[in-house]
Design a protein around this motif. Structure first.
Motif, PDB file in Angstrom:
ATOM      1  N   SER A 115      12.060   6.508   0.109  1.00 26.22           N
ATOM      2  CA  SER A 115      10.885   6.031   0.605  1.00 26.22           C
ATOM      3  C   SER A 115       9.428   5.956  -0.103  1.00 26.22           C
ATOM      4  CB  SER A 115      10.832   7.024   2.101  1.00 26.22           C
ATOM      5  OG  SER A 115      10.391   8.361   1.475  1.00 26.22           O
ATOM      6  N   VAL A 116       8.585   5.558   0.619  1.00 29.64           N
ATOM      7  CA  VAL A 116       7.200   5.355  -0.132  1.00 29.64           C
ATOM      8  C   VAL A 116       6.187   5.835   0.656  1.00 29.64           C
ATOM      9  CG1 VAL A 116       5.502   3.731  -0.974  1.00 29.64           C
ATOM     10  CG2 VAL A 116       7.950   3.601  -1.769  1.00 29.64           C
ATOM     11  N   VAL A 117       5.397   6.635   0.558  1.00 28.33           N
ATOM     12  CA  VAL A 117       4.009   6.794   1.093  1.00 28.33           C
ATOM     13  C   VAL A 117       2.762   6.518   0.400  1.00 28.33           C
ATOM     14  CG1 VAL A 117       2.489   8.804   2.121  1.00 28.33           C
ATOM     15  CG2 VAL A 117       5.197   9.002   2.380  1.00 28.33           C
ATOM     16  N   VAL A 118       2.021   5.767   1.113  1.00 23.10           N
ATOM     17  CA  VAL A 118       0.587   5.187   0.563  1.00 23.10           C
ATOM     18  C   VAL A 118      -0.238   6.045   1.301  1.00 23.10           C
ATOM     19  CG1 VAL A 118      -0.785   3.399   0.056  1.00 23.10           C
ATOM     20  CG2 VAL A 118       1.508   2.985   0.013  1.00 23.10           C
ATOM     21  N   ILE A 119      -1.422   6.592   0.535  1.00 27.56           N
ATOM     22  CA  ILE A 119      -2.566   7.558   1.019  1.00 27.56           C
ATOM     23  C   ILE A 119      -3.782   6.617   0.729  1.00 27.56           C
ATOM     24  CG2 ILE A 119      -3.847   9.630   1.251  1.00 27.56           C
ATOM     25  CD1 ILE A 119      -0.937  11.052   0.686  1.00 27.56           C
ATOM     26  N   SER A 120      -4.204   5.987   1.348  1.00 29.14           N
ATOM     27  CA  SER A 120      -5.582   5.377   1.185  1.00 29.14           C
ATOM     28  C   SER A 120      -6.734   5.985   1.338  1.00 29.14           C
ATOM     29  CB  SER A 120      -5.505   3.960   1.606  1.00 29.14           C
ATOM     30  OG  SER A 120      -5.651   3.927   2.632  1.00 29.14           O
ATOM     31  N   GLY A 121      -7.855   5.966   0.725  1.00 24.42           N
ATOM     32  CA  GLY A 121      -9.230   6.326   1.184  1.00 24.42           C
ATOM     33  C   GLY A 121     -10.392   6.135   0.086  1.00 24.42           C
ATOM     34  N   GLY A 122     -11.603   6.111   0.679  1.00 25.34           N
ATOM     35  CA  GLY A 122     -12.681   5.926  -0.251  1.00 25.34           C
ATOM     36  C   GLY A 122     -13.085   7.233  -1.293  1.00 25.34           C
ATOM     37  N   PRO A 123     -14.049   6.769  -2.097  1.00 28.03           N
ATOM     38  CA  PRO A 123     -14.515   7.861  -2.924  1.00 28.03           C
ATOM     39  C   PRO A 123     -14.995   9.161  -2.125  1.00 28.03           C
ATOM     40  CG  PRO A 123     -15.977   6.150  -2.915  1.00 28.03           C
ATOM     41  CD  PRO A 123     -15.017   5.465  -2.078  1.00 28.03           C
ATOM     42  N   GLY A 124     -14.278  10.320  -2.734  1.00 28.24           N
ATOM     43  CA  GLY A 124     -14.787  11.457  -2.100  1.00 28.24           C
ATOM     44  C   GLY A 124     -14.064  11.784  -0.893  1.00 28.24           C
ATOM     45  N   GLU A 220       8.603   0.489 -11.431  1.00 29.50           N
ATOM     46  CA  GLU A 220       9.129   1.739 -12.082  1.00 29.50           C
ATOM     47  C   GLU A 220       8.791   2.940 -11.759  1.00 29.50           C
ATOM     48  OE1 GLU A 220       8.083  -0.742 -16.571  1.00 29.50           O
ATOM     49  OE2 GLU A 220       6.959   1.049 -15.848  1.00 29.50           O
ATOM     50  N   ILE A 221       7.644   3.015 -10.919  1.00 31.00           N
ATOM     51  CA  ILE A 221       7.222   4.128 -10.119  1.00 31.00           C
ATOM     52  C   ILE A 221       8.158   4.610  -9.214  1.00 31.00           C
ATOM     53  CG2 ILE A 221       5.660   5.458  -9.020  1.00 31.00           C
ATOM     54  CD1 ILE A 221       4.685   5.220 -11.921  1.00 31.00           C
ATOM     55  N   ILE A 222       8.433   3.533  -8.338  1.00 25.91           N
ATOM     56  CA  ILE A 222       9.196   3.538  -7.283  1.00 25.91           C
ATOM     57  C   ILE A 222      10.740   4.001  -7.642  1.00 25.91           C
ATOM     58  CG2 ILE A 222      10.456   2.247  -5.399  1.00 25.91           C
ATOM     59  CD1 ILE A 222       7.526   0.596  -5.116  1.00 25.91           C
ATOM     60  N   ASP A 223      11.186   3.493  -8.669  1.00 25.99           N
ATOM     61  CA  ASP A 223      12.618   3.561  -9.060  1.00 25.99           C
ATOM     62  C   ASP A 223      12.764   5.127  -9.402  1.00 25.99           C
ATOM     63  OD1 ASP A 223      13.490   1.239  -8.646  1.00 25.99           O
ATOM     64  OD2 ASP A 223      13.311   0.460 -10.595  1.00 25.99           O
ATOM     65  N   ALA A 224      11.878   5.571 -10.244  1.00 32.23           N
ATOM     66  CA  ALA A 224      11.958   6.914 -10.780  1.00 32.23           C
ATOM     67  C   ALA A 224      12.120   8.061  -9.873  1.00 32.23           C
ATOM     68  CB  ALA A 224      10.600   7.130 -11.331  1.00 32.23           C
ATOM     69  N   ALA A 225      11.991   8.069  -8.436  1.00 32.60           N
ATOM     70  CA  ALA A 225      11.747   9.050  -7.693  1.00 32.60           C
ATOM     71  C   ALA A 225      12.433   8.723  -6.254  1.00 32.60           C
ATOM     72  CB  ALA A 225      10.513   9.828  -7.403  1.00 32.60           C
ATOM     73  N   ASP A 251       4.883  -4.702  -0.339  1.00 31.69           N
ATOM     74  CA  ASP A 251       5.839  -5.855  -0.792  1.00 31.69           C
ATOM     75  C   ASP A 251       6.698  -5.415  -1.623  1.00 31.69           C
ATOM     76  OD1 ASP A 251       3.972  -7.406   0.752  1.00 31.69           O
ATOM     77  OD2 ASP A 251       2.888  -8.365  -0.849  1.00 31.69           O
ATOM     78  N   HIS A 252       6.429  -4.735  -2.716  1.00 27.75           N
ATOM     79  CA  HIS A 252       7.655  -4.426  -3.702  1.00 27.75           C
ATOM     80  C   HIS A 252       8.598  -3.616  -3.071  1.00 27.75           C
ATOM     81  CE1 HIS A 252       6.344  -6.483  -7.414  1.00 27.75           C
ATOM     82  NE2 HIS A 252       5.144  -6.456  -6.890  1.00 27.75           N
ATOM     83  N   ALA A 253       7.988  -2.506  -2.159  1.00 24.66           N
ATOM     84  CA  ALA A 253       8.939  -1.614  -1.646  1.00 24.66           C
ATOM     85  C   ALA A 253       9.914  -2.238  -0.473  1.00 24.66           C
ATOM     86  CB  ALA A 253       8.312  -0.331  -0.969  1.00 24.66           C
ATOM     87  N   ARG A 254       9.250  -3.116   0.586  1.00 25.17           N
ATOM     88  CA  ARG A 254      10.052  -3.639   1.607  1.00 25.17           C
ATOM     89  C   ARG A 254      10.899  -4.862   1.135  1.00 25.17           C
ATOM     90  NH1 ARG A 254       4.679  -2.993   5.770  1.00 25.17           N
ATOM     91  NH2 ARG A 254       5.161  -0.823   6.375  1.00 25.17           N
ATOM     92  N   ALA A 255      10.378  -5.342   0.020  1.00 20.41           N
ATOM     93  CA  ALA A 255      11.453  -6.141  -0.658  1.00 20.41           C
ATOM     94  C   ALA A 255      12.848  -5.849  -0.827  1.00 20.41           C
ATOM     95  CB  ALA A 255      10.768  -6.984  -1.734  1.00 20.41           C
ATOM     96  N   ARG A 256      12.876  -4.503  -1.167  1.00 17.36           N
ATOM     97  CA  ARG A 256      14.090  -3.807  -1.723  1.00 17.36           C
ATOM     98  C   ARG A 256      14.353  -2.822  -0.513  1.00 17.36           C
ATOM     99  NH1 ARG A 256      11.855  -0.934  -6.632  1.00 17.36           N
ATOM    100  NH2 ARG A 256      13.839   0.079  -6.695  1.00 17.36           N
ATOM    101  N   GLY A 257      14.154  -3.115   0.788  1.00 17.57           N
ATOM    102  CA  GLY A 257      14.526  -2.302   2.101  1.00 17.57           C
ATOM    103  C   GLY A 257      14.308  -0.883   1.930  1.00 17.57           C
ATOM    104  N   ILE A 258      12.984  -0.718   1.143  1.00 20.52           N
ATOM    105  CA  ILE A 258      12.650   0.971   1.228  1.00 20.52           C
ATOM    106  C   ILE A 258      11.331   1.072   2.256  1.00 20.52           C
ATOM    107  CG2 ILE A 258      11.470   2.784  -0.276  1.00 20.52           C
ATOM    108  CD1 ILE A 258      12.686   1.398  -2.618  1.00 20.52           C
ATOM    109  N   PRO A 259      11.442   1.965   3.304  1.00 20.67           N
ATOM    110  CA  PRO A 259      10.251   2.079   4.351  1.00 20.67           C
ATOM    111  C   PRO A 259       9.007   2.682   3.574  1.00 20.67           C
ATOM    112  CG  PRO A 259      12.094   3.946   4.169  1.00 20.67           C
ATOM    113  CD  PRO A 259      12.710   2.893   3.455  1.00 20.67           C
ATOM    114  N   VAL A 260       8.109   1.999   4.199  1.00 27.29           N
ATOM    115  CA  VAL A 260       6.762   2.510   3.633  1.00 27.29           C
ATOM    116  C   VAL A 260       5.899   3.190   4.799  1.00 27.29           C
ATOM    117  CG1 VAL A 260       4.322   1.843   2.518  1.00 27.29           C
ATOM    118  CG2 VAL A 260       6.771   0.799   1.858  1.00 27.29           C
ATOM    119  N   SER A 261       5.491   4.382   4.652  1.00 24.26           N
ATOM    120  CA  SER A 261       4.332   4.881   5.499  1.00 24.26           C
ATOM    121  C   SER A 261       2.888   4.758   4.866  1.00 24.26           C
ATOM    122  CB  SER A 261       4.762   6.195   5.863  1.00 24.26           C
ATOM    123  OG  SER A 261       5.972   6.474   6.441  1.00 24.26           O
ATOM    124  N   HIS A 262       1.937   4.512   5.688  1.00 26.38           N
ATOM    125  CA  HIS A 262       0.669   4.614   5.214  1.00 26.38           C
ATOM    126  C   HIS A 262      -0.243   5.483   5.964  1.00 26.38           C
ATOM    127  CE1 HIS A 262      -3.390   2.258   5.198  1.00 26.38           C
ATOM    128  NE2 HIS A 262      -3.427   3.074   4.108  1.00 26.38           N
TER     129      HIS A 262
END
Length: 474
Positions: A115-124, A220-225, A251-262
């Protein structure tokens, strides 16, 4: 098959016999054998002598899917280095993100789930605090985790600050382009900090031809773990070719059927804890809707306009005398020279009679100045001027920002001046359009203006721009 149930072998597939001559001095017996590239045939014969052909494909698959565990000492040292630091006590969305990653990591390990997790946020907003705490906690739990960035300054500083007494912990800190030929799921968790700095590809002029497969760096990052964690602020893209966005990763994760949480981090732990300051910077630079407006103030954060670069430096120097950290950074609008033969630095940043050197090129301290990669974290960095490449990812209590002639105020709007930039990454007109240059320069100044914990002091080298700033910084 031999009656000996356990045996060991090392196959150095990229090594020649000459390059490992010293290793040949170690004894080799039935418990341990060494093979190099030229000994591939002998290695195959050795494997055939040790492994049974009965149900070989089943056992081979089990071996390839099995996990490995790092040295217990390394894990315990890493946990001691990161775990329980008081500045990493989480609130609100930070805690949600932290617990989500731990949950996904446990699930990935127990059911071979990717799976993939994305954590977004502004500076600080605390992205790197979450990243480092996760690295410590995951290692404490016995998972194989690494921290990766695209920033030489950030990675080198982490290696120096986090693990000064534990050099092996430095191996936990890597770069995005080190996974071009990494084994599939070789890690349990890979934490990609400052992921807005992801590049389209890891290939460069030194890459071996057989590795130039056209694979994207995000893949490459997604494949490595089994679990990839991306921490990013896509409004901090400051160089051409940086592609790290939420949409790109999804887009890159879901194209390969990998779930993404944000998870979006909405809190603010820099700039006096006031998210309104970041919003003010966005409006000031035209990065969001709304006209620039006067800063109305915050009891915990100061914003000042200096009358000269000397005055700016003097104001910051007073804070340094009080034991507070401070740095001066500027737009990349002056040449950046190598040190002179006597070790002295060239005062390239010249504004009238005021002149200072840029942060030091290279990896070694010269003349009492730290290398640029450590400029933001070493107290000796106050004597030099930093660029966005030295400042991004860091904070200090007081931030001095010199707005150079690459961003000026004309006819009631900002104008970016390409000819004023000395950044070599912006020179190629085919690679960086004028529209891209405009956005990148504004992003550069957003990064510089949002480094301060207690306050920011501004000065523009352009007289008309300085007069405009007097109307919004009071």
């Amino acid at each position: 098959m031999s009656a000996d149930p356990v045996s060991g072998a090392a196959y150095l597939h990229n090594a020649s016999d000459d390059s490992v001559h010293a290793l040949r001095t170690y004894p080799q017996d039935r418990s341990g054998q060494l093979f190099t590239a030229l000994g591939r045939a002998r290695f195959l014969d050795y494997l055939r002598s040790r492994l049974s052909p009965i149900n070989a494909d089943i056992h081979a698959d089990r071996l390839l899917r099995s996990s490995f565990t790092s040295c217990k000492r390394l894990l315990s040292v890493a946990a001691e280095e990161f775990h329980g630091r008081p500045q990493f006590i989480f609130l609100n969305e930070q805690l949600v993100a932290f617990n989500l990653v731990l949950h996904e990591a446990t699930k990935a390990q127990s059911v071979d789930h990717k799976s993939v997790v994305v954590i977004s946020g502004g500076p600080g907003s605390g992205k790197s605090a979450v990243a480092l705490s996760l690295l410590g906690e995951l290692n404490l739990r016995g998972l194989i985790a690494a921290h990766v960035t695209g920033s030489r300054s950030f990675t080198q500083t982490l290696r120096r600050v986090i693990s000064p007494q534990a050099p092996r912990v430095a191996a936990l800190f890597k770069y995005f382009n080190q996974f071009i030929d990494a084994p599939e799921n070789g890690l349990d968790v890979l934490i990609a900090d400052e992921a807005h700095r992801l590049r389209k590809t890891s290939v460069n002029r030194w890459t071996r031809p057989e590795l130039n497969t056209g694979k994207r760096q995000v893949d490459e990052i997604i494949d490595a773990a089994r679990l990839s964690v991306f921490l990013l602020d896509q409004d901090q893209v400051v160089r051409p070719g940086e592609t790290g966005t939420l949409e790109e990763i999804e887009d890159h994760a879901r194209a390969r059927g990998i779930p993404v949480s944000h998870v979006a981090l909405d809190g603010q732990y820099r700039s006096g804890g006031d998210p309104e300051y970041v919003n003010w910077v966005d409006r000031l630079l035209g990065l969001t809707a709304g006209r620039p407006a006067p800063w109305t103030g915050n009891a915990d954060f100061e914003l000042k306009l200096a009358s000269s670069p000397s005055a700016l430096e003097a104001m910051l120097a007073d804070r340094v005398v009080m034991g507070q950290s401070a740095r001066i950074a500027a737009g990349y609008c002056w040449p950046w020279s190598d040190p002179l033969p006597d070790g002295s630095l060239v005062p390239d940043v010249r504004i009238g009679e005021w002149m200072h050197p840029w942060a030091l090129k290279g990896d070694r301290s010269v003349g009492g100045a730290p290398p640029a990669a450590l400029w933001a974290s070493d107290d000796r960095g106050f004597g030099q001027v930093g660029t966005v490449y030295s400042a991004q990812g860091f904070d200090y209590e007081w931030s001095g920002v010199l707005v150079g002639p690459d961003l000026v105020w004309r006819n009631d709007d900002w104008v970016t001046v390409r000819q004023a930039s000395m950044d070599p990454d912006f020179k190629n007109l085919r690679r960086v359009s004028d529209a891209d240059f405009d956005v990148l320069v504004r992003n550069v100044y957003k990064v510089l203006l949002t480094r301060g914990l207690r306050g920011t002091i501004l000065y523009s080298t352009d007289e008309e721009t300085q007069e405009f700033l007097k109307t919004v910084v009071r």
